[in-house]
Design an enzyme around this catalytic site. Structure first.
Site, PDB file in Angstrom:
ATOM      1  N   LYS A   1      -6.917  -2.677   4.828  1.00 24.44           N
ATOM      2  CA  LYS A   1      -7.700  -3.121   5.987  1.00 24.44           C
ATOM      3  C   LYS A   1      -7.217  -2.514   7.293  1.00 24.44           C
ATOM      4  O   LYS A   1      -8.007  -2.119   8.147  1.00 24.44           O
ATOM      5  CB  LYS A   1      -7.680  -4.655   6.072  1.00 24.44           C
ATOM      6  CG  LYS A   1      -8.542  -5.229   7.166  1.00 24.44           C
ATOM      7  CD  LYS A   1     -10.006  -4.899   6.942  1.00 24.44           C
ATOM      8  CE  LYS A   1     -10.927  -5.370   8.044  1.00 24.44           C
ATOM      9  NZ  LYS A   1     -12.293  -4.860   7.898  1.00 24.44           N
TER      10      LYS A   1
ATOM     11  N   ASN B   1       7.119  -2.912   6.008  1.00 23.75           N
ATOM     12  CA  ASN B   1       5.794  -2.332   6.238  1.00 23.75           C
ATOM     13  C   ASN B   1       5.989  -1.218   7.264  1.00 23.75           C
ATOM     14  O   ASN B   1       6.480  -1.477   8.361  1.00 23.75           O
ATOM     15  CB  ASN B   1       4.850  -3.404   6.784  1.00 23.75           C
ATOM     16  CG  ASN B   1       3.518  -2.802   7.207  1.00 23.75           C
ATOM     17  OD1 ASN B   1       3.130  -1.754   6.724  1.00 23.75           O
ATOM     18  ND2 ASN B   1       2.852  -3.466   8.138  1.00 23.75           N
ATOM     19  N   GLY B   2       5.649   0.008   6.891  1.00 30.21           N
ATOM     20  CA  GLY B   2       5.855   1.120   7.820  1.00 30.21           C
ATOM     21  C   GLY B   2       6.409   2.329   7.082  1.00 30.21           C
ATOM     22  O   GLY B   2       6.363   2.391   5.852  1.00 30.21           O
TER      23      GLY B   2
ATOM     24  N   TRP C   1       0.903  -1.158   0.000  1.00 30.46           N
ATOM     25  CA  TRP C   1       0.000   0.000   0.000  1.00 30.46           C
ATOM     26  C   TRP C   1       0.932   1.196   0.000  1.00 30.46           C
ATOM     27  O   TRP C   1       1.579   1.488   0.994  1.00 30.46           O
ATOM     28  CB  TRP C   1      -0.886   0.025   1.245  1.00 30.46           C
ATOM     29  CG  TRP C   1      -1.969   1.049   1.156  1.00 30.46           C
ATOM     30  CD1 TRP C   1      -3.232   0.870   0.660  1.00 30.46           C
ATOM     31  CD2 TRP C   1      -1.923   2.427   1.586  1.00 30.46           C
ATOM     32  NE1 TRP C   1      -3.952   2.046   0.751  1.00 30.46           N
ATOM     33  CE2 TRP C   1      -3.176   3.013   1.301  1.00 30.46           C
ATOM     34  CE3 TRP C   1      -0.938   3.217   2.174  1.00 30.46           C
ATOM     35  CZ2 TRP C   1      -3.461   4.350   1.588  1.00 30.46           C
ATOM     36  CZ3 TRP C   1      -1.221   4.548   2.449  1.00 30.46           C
ATOM     37  CH2 TRP C   1      -2.479   5.098   2.161  1.00 30.46           C
TER      38      TRP C   1
ATOM     39  N   GLU D   1     -22.025   5.906   9.584  1.00 33.34           N
ATOM     40  CA  GLU D   1     -21.486   4.598   9.161  1.00 33.34           C
ATOM     41  C   GLU D   1     -22.047   4.191   7.795  1.00 33.34           C
ATOM     42  O   GLU D   1     -21.313   3.712   6.924  1.00 33.34           O
ATOM     43  CB  GLU D   1     -21.798   3.533  10.220  1.00 33.34           C
ATOM     44  CG  GLU D   1     -21.353   2.128   9.903  1.00 33.34           C
ATOM     45  CD  GLU D   1     -19.867   1.968   9.609  1.00 33.34           C
ATOM     46  OE1 GLU D   1     -19.499   0.916   9.059  1.00 33.34           O
ATOM     47  OE2 GLU D   1     -19.095   2.910   9.866  1.00 33.34           O
TER      48      GLU D   1
HETATM   49  C1  AGP Z   1     -13.992   0.807   7.738  1.00 31.72           C
HETATM   50  O1  AGP Z   1     -14.769   0.104   6.873  1.00 31.72           O
HETATM   51  C2  AGP Z   1     -12.653   1.086   7.272  1.00 31.72           C
HETATM   52  N1  AGP Z   1     -11.969  -0.097   6.910  1.00 31.72           N
HETATM   53  C3  AGP Z   1     -11.834   1.972   8.195  1.00 31.72           C
HETATM   54  O2  AGP Z   1     -12.508   3.174   8.380  1.00 31.72           O
HETATM   55  C4  AGP Z   1     -11.531   1.373   9.580  1.00 31.72           C
HETATM   56  O3  AGP Z   1     -12.678   1.337  10.349  1.00 31.72           O
HETATM   57  C5  AGP Z   1     -10.475   2.242  10.276  1.00 31.72           C
HETATM   58  O4  AGP Z   1      -9.312   2.216   9.494  1.00 31.72           O
HETATM   59  C6  AGP Z   1     -10.186   1.757  11.690  1.00 31.72           C
HETATM   60  O5  AGP Z   1      -9.657   0.469  11.655  1.00 31.72           O
HETATM   61  P1  AGP Z   1      -9.540  -0.386  13.005  1.00 31.72           P
HETATM   62  O6  AGP Z   1     -10.905  -0.597  13.539  1.00 31.72           O
HETATM   63  O7  AGP Z   1      -8.887  -1.654  12.553  1.00 31.72           O
HETATM   64  O8  AGP Z   1      -8.679   0.401  13.939  1.00 31.72           O
END
Ligand code: AGP
Length: 609
Positions: free
Chosen positions: A604, A100-101, A74, A482
């Site tokens: 994700k 990663n980072g 990413w 949401e």
């Molecule tokens: C939600 O559908 C998204 N993937 C994103 O907003 C997510 O909720 C946010 O990045 C927080 O992620 P987490 O709950 O893993 O901390």
């Protein structure tokens, strides 16, 4: 927010690495690569695009060897191109690194290396690591890696191989998740357990500042100065089947349909219906329910969908535990020098348990003496281990980038915590009513899922619209946020959520016959108020989609489309009213041909700030 996997063992590495990448693809999917170390050289293949593109490019000509590393990206520094894809090499092409980072001082290090004659080929921060290791290389790989990392500022989860030390894989972590997979005659390194669970469920979670060396004899862990560390081997609670799509066209739809079970699992062994309270073993160590009196303030902090769940938690805790509660975006909270002390209780929510902003907010809160509790889905994740104690929501692995089942389980976990903390406050009768209502949720969700086809039909009507508004009041205002987020992130339609009464203060100017307005309007304390908001929108030609409770015919004359949900306690309505919004967004995205599980530009878990 990339995916890393490494392997050393007796089997051919390339097929295992590519399969591991497939399991991590939800972490980032704009370019990918693999390096296999064998016969005194490194065989690296990398390109822009998804894992399937890399596999097609490699075809049957797999790199040979039983040691290797791989990466799915990413992009943070440098566009998603083949040159910027990982693994990255040093000049002599005998050291390969996946990362990663973010290396925050990459610019300074790059300049120093170029002054020393190194030629860097990519725009990435990561390539600097390969050259630093080369520069520090003396006798063995792990010492060179450790020496290089001591010059680095920023976050990393890395895996390194070198044809100079060809029977070794070195990994290290600071701020980005990394675990070891301990198999029979096989050792893995991975960003999360999804990449190794097919081969082993025994894992070692690395912590910040730790380094691991994997070779043909086994593995050892130490800090960056080489002091040995003894690490616990944990057992992953779920298996491969759990992360397969199980016949569903997308993980997102599978996870939406898993909600009766995931919500049931969140309550399993915790809900005490008769007593109208909850037993939360994970909190007893740092937040016994009677201790709530010690705190004069609760701060909920999170990002994205988890922030929306937190906002619902604010309403619940204020209403029942009668303590002032605020909900803070983690990314803002941590830089705002918040006023916190030992009388502050901070509750951090995260599905992945790896979101960098939320992790940093936790560290900030702890430095200021606050008690920190986490509500997390991924067991053993950084946020769960950084908090003083916490509650796992047990929703099972969530692979679809758009969070669905984690949201409903977070709201249910917050309801359990509210019952747990409000045993001291009146009216106790109300708590018993809430506890009974919680018990009915799984079946009620099932009833709504049975309306899937009807909601798909509605999506057909609206999937070409360019804008949407979502409106709700009270507990359902966060649901409006949401619903809008779900539509935005998977269908790329511009959508906004608002407290319904806010419309009159500006957004109502957007209303015309091309603006679908989704009202979350179940019967309850604010129902009459939202009814007049519906009237205001209809009066200006808006198209109204209403989510309301069964048996409420009043909206029939106003709404263009109605989806009814079963009646439940007001504070639990969000668990039901969000389901039609998840399905609506899903079907609209499918009808628009979007990649529902891997929406563009997203990942994700957001492990960088
Ligand atoms: C939600 O559908 C998204 N993937 C994103 O907003 C997510 O909720 C946010 O990045 C927080 O992620 P987490 O709950 O893993 O901390």
């Amino acid at each position: 927010m990339c995916g890393i996997v490494g392997y050393i063992g007796t089997a051919e590495a390339a097929p295992l690495l590519l399969e591991g990448l497939r399991r991590l693809e939800y972490r980032g999917y704009d370019s990918a690569g693999v390096t296999v170390c064998a016969n005194g050289s490194l065989d690296t293949r990398k390109m822009a695009g998804k894992i399937v593109d890399l596999e097609q490019a490699i075809g049957g000509d797999l790199p040979q060897g039983t040691l290797g590393i791989a990466h799915t990206r990413w992009a943070t520094h440098g566009a998603p191109t083949a040159t910027n894809a990982h693994p990255h090499h040093n000049g002599a092409d005998d050291i390969a690194v996946v990362h990663n980072g973010i290396i925050e001082n990459a610019g300074v290090l790059r300049q120093k290396l170029e002054e020393l004659g190194h030629e860097l080929r990519s725009e990435t921060d990561t390539e600097v690591l390969a050259h630093l290791i080369d520069e520090a290389y003396d006798d063995n790989l792990e010492e060179a890696v450790a020496a290089a990392l001591q010059q680095v500022e920023g976050t990393y989860g890395i895996a390194v191989v070198s044809s100079r030390d060809p029977e070794k894989l070195v990994a290290a972590r600071n701020g980005s998740p990394l675990l070891l997979g301990i198999g029979d005659h096989s050792l893995f390194v991975a960003s999360d357990a999804a990449a190794v669970v097919e081969h082993t469920r025994d894992v070692v979670y690395l912590d910040d500042g730790e380094l691991a060396v994997l070779d043909r004899e086994g593995y050892r862990t130490s800090d960056l100065r080489g002091s040995p560390l003894t690490k616990e081997v944990s057992r992953v609670s779920w298996d491969l089947g759990t992360i397969e799509r199980g016949g569903f066209p997308h993980y997102m739809l599978k996870e939406i349909f898993e909600q009766p079970d995931s919500v049931r699992d969140t309550m399993r062994g915790r809900l005490l219906v008769e007593q109208g309270t909850a037993r939360l073993g994970g909190l007893s160590s740092c937040l016994p329910s009677q201790d709530i009196a010690k705190y004069n303030r609760i701060v909920l902090t999170a990002c994205g969908t988890s922030w929306h769940a937190a906002l619902i938690g604010e309403y619940m805790l204020e209403e029942f535990a009668r303590i002032p509660v605020e909900t803070e975006y983690a990314s803002e909270f941590r830089y705002r020098d918040p006023v916190l002390d030992e009388r502050s209780l901070v509750i951090a929510l995260s599905q992945s348990g790896e979101t960098a902003d939320t992790l940093a907010a936790i560290r900030e809160a702890k430095e200021k003496g606050a008690r920190v509790v986490s509500i997390v889905n991924v067991v053993g994740s950084s946020i769960a281990r950084a908090a003083d104690c916490g509650v796992y929501i047990h929703a099972g692995p969530e692979i679809g980038v758009a969070s669905t089942k984690a949201f409903t389980s977070q709201v249910v976990a917050l309801a359990l915590i509210t019952l747990y903390l409000s045993t001291q406050s009146e009216p106790l009768q109300e708590q018993a009513t809430v506890a009974k209502a919680l018990q009915q949720l799984p079946d009620q969700i099932g009833q709504i899922l049975a309306r899937n086809e009807e909601i798909r039909g509605m999506a057909e009507r609206y999937h070409l619209n360019k804008n949407f508004l979502y409106l709700g009041r009270g507990y359902n205002f966060p649901v409006a946020l949401e619903g809008a987020l779900k539509l935005k992130e998977i269908s790329y339609i511009h959508a906004e959520g608002y407290p319904a009464a806010e419309m009159k203060h500006g957004p109502i100017a957007l209303i015309d016959e091309n603006m679908p307005v989704v009202f979350i309007a179940p019967q309850g304390r604010v129902y009459q108020k939202i009814l007049s908001n519906v009237e205001e929108v209809k009066a200006r030609g808006g198209r109204v989609i209403a989510i309301t409770t069964e048996g409420n015919g009043e909206l029939d004359r106003l709404a263009d489309h109605i989806v009814t949900v079963p009646t439940t306690h007001e504070m639990l309505q969000p668990v039901l009213t969000v389901i039609p919004l998840q399905l609506l967004a899903y079907h609209i995205a499918v009808l628009r041909g979007c990649h529902v599980d891997q929406p563009r530009n997203l990942a994700k878990s957001v492990t960088v700030e």
